[in-house]
Design a protein around this motif. Structure first.
Motif, PDB file in Angstrom:
ATOM      1  N   SER A  73       1.083  -0.907  -0.312  1.00  0.00           N
ATOM      2  CA  SER A  73      -0.251   0.424  -0.519  1.00  0.00           C
ATOM      3  C   SER A  73       0.847   1.088   0.190  1.00  0.00           C
ATOM      4  O   SER A  73       2.563   1.244   0.599  1.00  0.00           O
ATOM      5  N   LEU A  74       0.210   2.634  -0.027  1.00  0.00           N
ATOM      6  CA  LEU A  74       0.628   3.421  -0.317  1.00  0.00           C
ATOM      7  C   LEU A  74       0.344   4.249   1.051  1.00  0.00           C
ATOM      8  O   LEU A  74      -0.953   4.845   1.326  1.00  0.00           O
ATOM      9  N   ALA A  75       0.795   5.601   1.722  1.00  0.00           N
ATOM     10  CA  ALA A  75      -0.246   6.380   2.758  1.00  0.00           C
ATOM     11  C   ALA A  75       0.014   7.900   2.270  1.00  0.00           C
ATOM     12  O   ALA A  75       0.292   8.163   0.665  1.00  0.00           O
ATOM     13  N   ASP A  76      -1.248   8.182   2.641  1.00  0.00           N
ATOM     14  CA  ASP A  76      -0.759  10.114   0.987  1.00  0.00           C
ATOM     15  C   ASP A  76       0.200  10.467   1.996  1.00  0.00           C
ATOM     16  O   ASP A  76       0.735  10.119   2.835  1.00  0.00           O
ATOM     17  N   TRP A 138       8.511  12.002 -16.439  1.00  0.00           N
ATOM     18  CA  TRP A 138       7.808  11.812 -15.459  1.00  0.00           C
ATOM     19  C   TRP A 138       6.875  11.270 -15.335  1.00  0.00           C
ATOM     20  O   TRP A 138       5.776  11.462 -16.114  1.00  0.00           O
ATOM     21  N   VAL A 139       6.645  10.207 -14.177  1.00  0.00           N
ATOM     22  CA  VAL A 139       5.671   9.983 -13.949  1.00  0.00           C
ATOM     23  C   VAL A 139       5.426   9.163 -12.621  1.00  0.00           C
ATOM     24  O   VAL A 139       6.097   8.545 -11.398  1.00  0.00           O
ATOM     25  N   LEU A 140       4.222   9.511 -11.591  1.00  0.00           N
ATOM     26  CA  LEU A 140       4.415   9.903 -10.135  1.00  0.00           C
ATOM     27  C   LEU A 140       3.458   9.364 -10.204  1.00  0.00           C
ATOM     28  O   LEU A 140       2.015   9.544 -10.398  1.00  0.00           O
ATOM     29  N   GLU A 141       3.215   8.151  -9.068  1.00  0.00           N
ATOM     30  CA  GLU A 141       2.127   7.346  -8.671  1.00  0.00           C
ATOM     31  C   GLU A 141       1.770   7.335  -6.745  1.00  0.00           C
ATOM     32  O   GLU A 141       2.400   7.567  -6.209  1.00  0.00           O
ATOM     33  N   VAL A 142       0.865   7.613  -6.869  1.00  0.00           N
ATOM     34  CA  VAL A 142       0.558   7.881  -5.212  1.00  0.00           C
ATOM     35  C   VAL A 142      -0.810   7.574  -5.279  1.00  0.00           C
ATOM     36  O   VAL A 142      -0.958   6.601  -5.669  1.00  0.00           O
ATOM     37  N   PRO A 143      -1.056   7.656  -3.750  1.00  0.00           N
ATOM     38  CA  PRO A 143      -3.077   6.657  -3.668  1.00  0.00           C
ATOM     39  C   PRO A 143      -3.685   7.091  -4.306  1.00  0.00           C
ATOM     40  O   PRO A 143      -4.191   8.473  -4.161  1.00  0.00           O
TER      41      PRO A 143
END
Length: 163
Positions: A73-76, A138-143
């Protein structure tokens, strides 16, 4: 005779050094002294941060291929930043992903070009078939939902803070 051996030794060292440099630049081996995390700011029109994200850098071919698939998982406020050598059309898939993410494409001028809201594959579903395409260097991955929660949108600028 001695001079010839010295030259051969110097040549061997030079060739070895060149191989190591090329391997580092192409990502075949990881830079052992590189810090793998940075802070990324997504800026509003006044250059104030609307989001501050601690990102893991994915800047080698192997790191970009694996991506977040080895995370639960990822946190905010956490994410992964994929760094490519040049700007272009990029397609990201949800291979071996266990959670939903936002995929944020960023151009060479560090401006968000598009945001995709990606879902994790269902049980038995091939994550390779879940494709998300955008334009960027660039590619950013977030929740998933974090881009909306913080108000990120195309046109926002990003800044990678030197640590």
């Amino acid at each position: 005779m001695v001079l010839e051996r010295v030259w051969k030794g110097l040549l061997a060292v030079a060739v070895l050094l060149l191989i190591v440099i090329l391997a580092l630049q192409t990502g075949l081996i990881a830079d052992p002294w590189a810090d793998d995390t940075r802070t990324l700011h997504v800026l509003d029109e006044d250059d104030d941060p609307k989001a501050i994200i601690e990102v893991e850098l994915a800047d080698t071919p192997m790191e970009r291929y694996t991506g977040l698939s080895d995370h639960d998982s990822l946190a905010d406020g956490e994410g992964m930043l994929f760094i490519h050598a040049s700007e272009g059309e990029r397609t990201y898939v949800m291979r071996d992903m266990d959670f939903d993410i936002d995929i944020i494409f960023i151009d060479a001028n560090r401006e968000i070009t598009s945001i995709e809201h990606a879902r994790a594959p269902e049980p038995g579903e091939d994550g390779e078939a879940l494709e998300y395409t955008g334009h960027g260097e660039w590619v950013l991955e977030v929740p998933r939902g974090y881009a909306n929660q913080t108000g990120m949108e195309p046109g926002d600028e990003v800044e990678l803070v030197a640590e």
